[in-house]
Scaffold this active site. Sequence first.
Site, PDB file in Angstrom:
ATOM      1  N   HIS A  68      -2.763  -9.529  12.440  1.00 36.26           N
ATOM      2  CA  HIS A  68      -1.962  -8.308  11.892  1.00 36.26           C
ATOM      3  C   HIS A  68      -1.579  -7.531  13.125  1.00 36.26           C
ATOM      4  O   HIS A  68      -2.588  -7.101  13.819  1.00 36.26           O
ATOM      5  CB  HIS A  68      -2.848  -7.656  10.928  1.00 36.26           C
ATOM      6  CG  HIS A  68      -2.564  -6.314  10.646  1.00 36.26           C
ATOM      7  ND1 HIS A  68      -1.380  -5.772   9.944  1.00 36.26           N
ATOM      8  CD2 HIS A  68      -3.384  -4.980  10.751  1.00 36.26           C
ATOM      9  CE1 HIS A  68      -1.286  -4.618   9.718  1.00 36.26           C
ATOM     10  NE2 HIS A  68      -2.426  -4.044  10.376  1.00 36.26           N
ATOM     11  N   GLU A 112       1.012  -1.059   0.034  1.00 35.92           N
ATOM     12  CA  GLU A 112      -0.037   0.027  -0.124  1.00 35.92           C
ATOM     13  C   GLU A 112       0.809   1.256  -0.112  1.00 35.92           C
ATOM     14  O   GLU A 112       0.377   2.351   0.099  1.00 35.92           O
ATOM     15  CB  GLU A 112      -1.055  -0.133   1.284  1.00 35.92           C
ATOM     16  CG  GLU A 112      -0.374  -0.203   2.599  1.00 35.92           C
ATOM     17  CD  GLU A 112      -1.356  -0.052   3.635  1.00 35.92           C
ATOM     18  OE1 GLU A 112      -1.640   1.329   3.828  1.00 35.92           O
ATOM     19  OE2 GLU A 112      -1.602  -0.737   4.420  1.00 35.92           O
ATOM     20  N   CYS A 133      -3.390  -3.303   4.460  1.00 31.93           N
ATOM     21  CA  CYS A 133      -2.488  -4.325   5.189  1.00 31.93           C
ATOM     22  C   CYS A 133      -3.074  -5.794   4.689  1.00 31.93           C
ATOM     23  O   CYS A 133      -2.148  -6.767   4.904  1.00 31.93           O
ATOM     24  CB  CYS A 133      -2.462  -4.144   6.601  1.00 31.93           C
ATOM     25  SG  CYS A 133      -1.921  -2.793   7.069  1.00 31.93           S
TER      26      CYS A 133
HETATM   27  P1  HMG Z   1      -3.096   7.594  21.080  1.00 34.48           P
HETATM   28  O1  HMG Z   1      -4.509   8.471  21.181  1.00 34.48           O
HETATM   29  O2  HMG Z   1      -2.078   8.182  21.122  1.00 34.48           O
HETATM   30  O3  HMG Z   1      -3.277   6.487  22.378  1.00 34.48           O
HETATM   31  O4  HMG Z   1      -3.700   6.619  19.788  1.00 34.48           O
HETATM   32  P2  HMG Z   1      -4.245   6.396  23.366  1.00 34.48           P
HETATM   33  O5  HMG Z   1      -4.334   7.542  24.256  1.00 34.48           O
HETATM   34  O6  HMG Z   1      -5.527   5.356  22.922  1.00 34.48           O
HETATM   35  O7  HMG Z   1      -3.374   5.086  24.323  1.00 34.48           O
HETATM   36  C1  HMG Z   1      -2.966   4.039  23.757  1.00 34.48           C
HETATM   37  C2  HMG Z   1      -2.853   3.043  24.886  1.00 34.48           C
HETATM   38  O8  HMG Z   1      -1.624   3.351  25.598  1.00 34.48           O
HETATM   39  C3  HMG Z   1      -4.086   2.939  25.814  1.00 34.48           C
HETATM   40  O9  HMG Z   1      -4.220   1.768  26.129  1.00 34.48           O
HETATM   41  C4  HMG Z   1      -3.827   3.920  26.841  1.00 34.48           C
HETATM   42  O10 HMG Z   1      -4.653   3.538  28.125  1.00 34.48           O
HETATM   43  C5  HMG Z   1      -2.238   3.377  27.024  1.00 34.48           C
HETATM   44  P3  HMG Z   1      -5.686   0.949  25.745  1.00 34.48           P
HETATM   45  O11 HMG Z   1      -6.793   1.855  26.319  1.00 34.48           O
HETATM   46  O12 HMG Z   1      -5.820   1.089  24.333  1.00 34.48           O
HETATM   47  O13 HMG Z   1      -5.523  -0.337  26.380  1.00 34.48           O
HETATM   48  N1  HMG Z   1      -1.452   4.302  27.797  1.00 34.48           N
HETATM   49  C6  HMG Z   1      -0.480   4.064  28.827  1.00 34.48           C
HETATM   50  N2  HMG Z   1      -0.171   2.715  29.092  1.00 34.48           N
HETATM   51  C7  HMG Z   1       0.983   2.374  29.936  1.00 34.48           C
HETATM   52  N3  HMG Z   1       1.526   3.579  30.450  1.00 34.48           N
HETATM   53  C8  HMG Z   1       1.103   4.913  30.359  1.00 34.48           C
HETATM   54  C9  HMG Z   1       0.081   5.077  29.080  1.00 34.48           C
HETATM   55  N4  HMG Z   1      -0.489   6.228  28.817  1.00 34.48           N
HETATM   56  C10 HMG Z   1      -1.367   5.662  27.898  1.00 34.48           C
HETATM   57  N5  HMG Z   1       1.820   5.979  30.740  1.00 34.48           N
HETATM   58  C11 HMG Z   1      -3.379   4.735  18.285  1.00 34.48           C
HETATM   59  C12 HMG Z   1      -3.088   5.308  19.826  1.00 34.48           C
HETATM   60  C13 HMG Z   1      -3.101   3.410  18.502  1.00 34.48           C
HETATM   61  C14 HMG Z   1      -4.907   5.042  18.147  1.00 34.48           C
HETATM   62  C15 HMG Z   1      -2.467   5.709  17.207  1.00 34.48           C
HETATM   63  O14 HMG Z   1      -1.221   5.129  17.480  1.00 34.48           O
HETATM   64  C16 HMG Z   1      -2.899   5.425  15.980  1.00 34.48           C
HETATM   65  O15 HMG Z   1      -3.937   6.283  15.427  1.00 34.48           O
HETATM   66  N6  HMG Z   1      -2.295   4.558  15.147  1.00 34.48           N
HETATM   67  C17 HMG Z   1      -2.279   4.421  13.930  1.00 34.48           C
HETATM   68  C18 HMG Z   1      -3.854   3.526  13.607  1.00 34.48           C
HETATM   69  C19 HMG Z   1      -3.638   2.134  13.917  1.00 34.48           C
HETATM   70  O16 HMG Z   1      -2.692   1.479  14.073  1.00 34.48           O
HETATM   71  N7  HMG Z   1      -4.838   1.385  14.196  1.00 34.48           N
HETATM   72  C20 HMG Z   1      -4.923  -0.068  14.645  1.00 34.48           C
HETATM   73  C21 HMG Z   1      -6.183  -0.610  13.790  1.00 34.48           C
HETATM   74  S1  HMG Z   1      -6.399  -0.481  11.928  1.00 34.48           S
HETATM   75  C22 HMG Z   1      -4.998  -1.311  11.221  1.00 34.48           C
HETATM   76  O17 HMG Z   1      -4.545  -2.447  12.034  1.00 34.48           O
HETATM   77  C23 HMG Z   1      -4.678  -1.073   9.841  1.00 34.48           C
HETATM   78  C24 HMG Z   1      -3.459  -0.577   9.553  1.00 34.48           C
HETATM   79  O18 HMG Z   1      -2.536  -1.446   9.808  1.00 34.48           O
HETATM   80  C25 HMG Z   1      -3.501   0.134   8.324  1.00 34.48           C
HETATM   81  C26 HMG Z   1      -3.731  -0.718   7.223  1.00 34.48           C
HETATM   82  O19 HMG Z   1      -4.634  -1.727   7.120  1.00 34.48           O
HETATM   83  O20 HMG Z   1      -3.344  -0.400   6.072  1.00 34.48           O
HETATM   84  C27 HMG Z   1      -3.313   0.721  10.644  1.00 34.48           C
END
Ligand code: HMG
Length: 389
Positions: free
Chosen positions: A235, A81, A113
């Site tokens: 994934h 991609e 992906c």
């Molecule tokens: P964010 O807003 O930065 O983070 O986005 P958050 O506030 O949701 O925190 C993440 C986690 O860290 C949470 O845990 C927090 O509690 C924890 P959860 O509630 O999820 O279990 N946290 C802590 N833990 C320990 N110590 C601390 C601490 N502080 C917070 N101090 C997000 C996170 C993944 C959304 C962001 O990085 C993002 O947008 N990533 C890109 C999208 C993505 O990877 N999506 C996954 C599903 S889609 C997919 O897999 C397809 C993809 O690969 C693309 C394709 O298919 O081509 C992306």
Amino acid sequence: MSNSIGIHDLSFATGEFVLPHTTLAAYNGTEIGKYHVGIGQESMSIPAADEDIVTMAAAAAAPIVARHGTDRIRTVVFATESSIDQAKAAGIYVHSLIGLPSATRVVELKQACYGATAGLQFAIGLVRRDPAQQVLVIASDVSKYDLDSPGEATQGAAAVAMLVSVDPALVRIEDPSGLFTADVMDFWRPNYRDTALVDGQESIGAYLQAVEGTWKDYQEQGGRSLDEFAAFCYHQPFTKMAYKAHSHLLNFNGYDADKEAVTAALGLTTAYNRVIGNSYTASVYLGLAALLDQADDLTGKSVGFLSYGSGSVAEFFAGTVVAGQREHLRTEANREAIVRRRSIDYAEYRALHEHRLPADGGDHSNPVQTTGPFRLAGISGHKRIYEKR
Ligand code: HMG
């Protein structure tokens, strides 16, 4: 005619550089626990200025050709991609760099992906039609989000090459597949952008819906029951996502998703993705490499695969690990691909993030940075110039 078709060999490559999450956290003030525990990532591969999906793909595929020769390979399916051209398939450059014969079909596939899993299934169909043939399936991607966006910590880069063949030496892929497609805008990249757009929380929800949807269909297609699986390769956009997905699957089946059970089912699959980052199409198969490289003998055991591509398409299928697979693994080379990366500081990372090939049609050389076997030497008259090092 043998009915057994699957992954005969698997090799991967990643970028020249690595950015530890501690460096990113020191720059943006994030508590490191959010990266190490919250999303389950320690570092991310960053390609050199003279690397791209083609150089990584060629580096992943060359050892497969060195081991098996080219005589039986008549098809290359290149899933990505992070495509470099709207018309020409990136696999054609790879075909030339690794010396495949002209009597080959080469095609590029895209569905976020998920693309490599489509490639794997299409390859199985081709091999079933003519068991004398082998198909080279390549998954290669560079995951790039905007600087200072939530997705930035989930970047990465890698290529996996798989040789699909009758009587495979590693994993036999079984027939029933669970399929799921839903028109969602959780993650996308319009043609005019270098970086992906994402609705992070929506994407996590869409992934979990797809886990459920594929599993339901897999059951309806006569698939195995949950307790028949020794391990699960998900994934992994970030490794914590695999934990969320498997917990969801356990709950959906009425089981308790205690951390120990989830870790036992997928813990080993996260080792490479945790330090490489999201490699999009390659991610689920890096999970398989990590599992096979580290597990006690899995001979005869079933592994569940969940491939998810935003937008979205997902597939759940099973593979059975073949007797003697350990003799065919590339464990040392895989570890070397990871440890050979040079750690960069934040300023170097930022310069690489901002690096673009000039689009003016002139002659431009790339700086010599990679120590890998292939490099993108530059661009001339809008044509990319690749070379073997
Ligand atoms: P964010 O807003 O930065 O983070 O986005 P958050 O506030 O949701 O925190 C993440 C986690 O860290 C949470 O845990 C927090 O509690 C924890 P959860 O509630 O999820 O279990 N946290 C802590 N833990 C320990 N110590 C601390 C601490 N502080 C917070 N101090 C997000 C996170 C993944 C959304 C962001 O990085 C993002 O947008 N990533 C890109 C999208 C993505 O990877 N999506 C996954 C599903 S889609 C997919 O897999 C397809 C993809 O690969 C693309 C394709 O298919 O081509 C992306």
